[in-house]
Design a protein around this motif. Structure first.
Motif, short mmCIF file in Angstrom:
data_model
loop_
_atom_site.label_atom_id
_atom_site.label_comp_id
_atom_site.label_asym_id
_atom_site.label_seq_id
_atom_site.Cartn_x
_atom_site.Cartn_y
_atom_site.Cartn_z
N UNK A 1 28.74 20.45 42.96
CA UNK A 1 30.10 20.08 42.55
C UNK A 1 30.76 19.24 43.64
N UNK A 2 31.83 18.54 43.25
CA UNK A 2 32.57 17.77 44.25
C UNK A 2 33.41 18.73 45.08
N UNK A 3 33.50 18.42 46.36
CA UNK A 3 34.31 19.24 47.25
C UNK A 3 35.79 18.99 46.96
N UNK A 4 36.52 20.03 46.69
CA UNK A 4 37.97 19.89 46.44
C UNK A 4 38.72 20.95 47.25
N UNK A 5 40.01 20.74 47.43
CA UNK A 5 40.86 21.79 48.00
C UNK A 5 41.44 22.56 46.82
N UNK A 6 41.09 23.82 46.74
CA UNK A 6 41.56 24.61 45.60
C UNK A 6 43.07 24.85 45.70
N UNK A 7 43.78 24.53 44.63
CA UNK A 7 45.21 24.82 44.54
C UNK A 7 45.33 26.35 44.37
N UNK A 8 46.16 27.01 45.18
CA UNK A 8 46.11 28.49 45.22
C UNK A 8 46.77 29.17 44.02
N UNK A 9 46.44 28.69 42.81
CA UNK A 9 47.04 29.27 41.60
C UNK A 9 45.96 29.53 40.57
N UNK A 10 46.08 30.64 39.86
CA UNK A 10 45.24 30.88 38.68
C UNK A 10 46.10 30.49 37.49
N UNK A 11 45.59 29.59 36.68
CA UNK A 11 46.35 29.12 35.52
C UNK A 11 45.75 29.82 34.30
N UNK A 12 46.54 30.69 33.69
CA UNK A 12 46.05 31.46 32.54
C UNK A 12 46.66 30.89 31.26
N UNK A 13 45.82 30.64 30.26
CA UNK A 13 46.30 30.22 28.95
C UNK A 13 45.99 31.34 27.98
N UNK A 14 46.98 31.73 27.19
CA UNK A 14 46.79 32.82 26.23
C UNK A 14 47.10 32.36 24.80
N UNK A 15 46.23 32.74 23.89
CA UNK A 15 46.46 32.48 22.47
C UNK A 15 46.78 33.76 21.71
N UNK A 16 46.17 34.84 22.17
CA UNK A 16 46.30 36.16 21.52
C UNK A 16 46.64 37.15 22.63
N UNK A 17 47.48 38.12 22.34
CA UNK A 17 47.86 39.09 23.38
C UNK A 17 46.67 39.99 23.73
N UNK A 18 46.48 40.19 25.02
CA UNK A 18 45.44 41.11 25.53
C UNK A 18 45.70 41.29 27.01
N UNK A 19 45.10 42.31 27.57
CA UNK A 19 45.15 42.49 29.03
C UNK A 19 46.56 42.63 29.56
N UNK A 20 46.85 41.88 30.61
CA UNK A 20 48.10 42.12 31.34
C UNK A 20 49.36 41.78 30.53
N UNK A 21 49.29 40.81 29.61
CA UNK A 21 50.52 40.50 28.85
C UNK A 21 50.84 41.63 27.88
N UNK A 22 49.80 42.28 27.37
CA UNK A 22 50.03 43.41 26.46
C UNK A 22 50.69 44.56 27.22
N UNK A 23 50.19 44.77 28.44
CA UNK A 23 50.74 45.84 29.28
C UNK A 23 52.18 45.52 29.69
N UNK A 24 52.38 44.29 30.18
CA UNK A 24 53.68 43.94 30.76
C UNK A 24 54.76 43.86 29.71
N UNK A 25 54.44 43.29 28.53
CA UNK A 25 55.48 43.04 27.54
C UNK A 25 55.37 43.95 26.31
N UNK A 26 54.38 44.84 26.33
CA UNK A 26 54.25 45.78 25.22
C UNK A 26 53.82 45.13 23.91
N UNK A 27 53.10 44.02 23.99
CA UNK A 27 52.61 43.37 22.76
C UNK A 27 51.23 43.94 22.44
#
Ligand code: TMP
Length: 259
Positions: free
Chosen positions: A81-107
């Protein structure tokens, strides 16, 4: 392998210096961790499958014009792979509720979201990768406004494309986590998709049965983790059939007797 300089060892991958300046070798381990590495196991063949799956997604995405760090797969467990400086963020895309959004928002898990949501988490193991807002990102300068625009638009594009790719093989893309890096080319800096895309970083459910085909099988002690990853690879045409798993792992010559 020992002749190469190790740059970084993470929970599921090792990074080595690449053969040319500006390149890196990503080695996919069989290790699986969850809950900030509180839980750990070695799953025979997982690294081989994630190497192949990530190659497949990155190549397909490059094909529609998404800039990525991927250059080529070198062998069963490694990719250049090409060497990059990783931006210190995890970008999460959600289509259906699961995991932490279900827990946090009760969905309830499985409920479709009104639209695809993009969330940011600050990559900091000591803090358990806390969720952060665009205000935090701007104030602490973790990413520039231009990088934020690039990441959000690319994340939604990747989501649309992969959701289509998966639905064609009977899989629902519930959510996924992406990482981006800064690629320096002369005087310019580009934001490119980096890290990996695999069942470690996505939630994938069978469209008909809602069977989980991702790392939640490990997080939730459901068993059949590697088999589920192999099922995803089989449906996408990356390996011939799930029974190939034993071969996939054996060819590598490092482990045998995969279940
Ligand atoms: P979450 O529901 O736990 O926040 O996870 C959202 C998505 O991000 C899911 O597809 C799993 C993925 N993920 C990672 O890739 N790494 C992580 O450390 C976490 C917590 C989630």
């Amino acid at each position: 392998m020992s002749r190469r300089r190790k740059i970084y060892e993470g929970k599921a991958k090792i990074l080595y210096e690449g053969p040319e300046p500006g390149t890196i070798i990503q080695y996919f381990k069989d290790d699986a961790t969850a809950f900030n590495a509180e839980k750990h196991a070695v799953l025979d063949g997982k690294g081989v499958l994630n190497n192949r799956l990530s190659e497949f997604f990155m190549t397909r995405l490059a094909g529609i014009g998404v800039p990525t760090h991927f250059l080529k797969r070198i062998n069963m467990r490694e990719q250049l792979v090409k060497k990059v400086d990783i931006i210190p963020l995890e970008v999460v895309v959600r289509n259906v509720a699961a995991g932490s959004i279900s827990k946090r928002l009760g969905i309830p898990e499985g409920e479709s979201l009104p639209r695809s949501l993009v969330e940011f988490y600050y990559k900091k193991d000591e803090l358990g990768d806390p969720m952060v807002s665009e205000e935090h990102i701007a104030a602490f300068n973790w990413a520039s406004p231009q990088e934020m625009d690039d990441m959000v638009s690319t994340a939604l594009r990747v989501n649309d494309f992969l959701a289509g790719l998966f639905s064609a093989v009977g899989i629902r893309l519930v959510d996924m986590k992406l990482e981006f890096g800064r690629l320096y080319e002369g005087d310019t800096v580009r934001t490119v998709l980096a890290d990996e895309i695999s069942p470690d970083s996505c939630r994938l459910w069978d469209l008909e049965t809602n069977e989980k085909l991702d790392k939640d099988r490990f997080r939730r002690d459901m068993g059949g983790v590697t088999e589920a990853y192999a099922e995803v690879a089989t449906r996408l045409g990356i390996i011939k059939q799930t029974s190939d798993l034993a071969t996939v792992v054996d060819i590598n010559g490092e482990r045998s007797g995969a279940k």
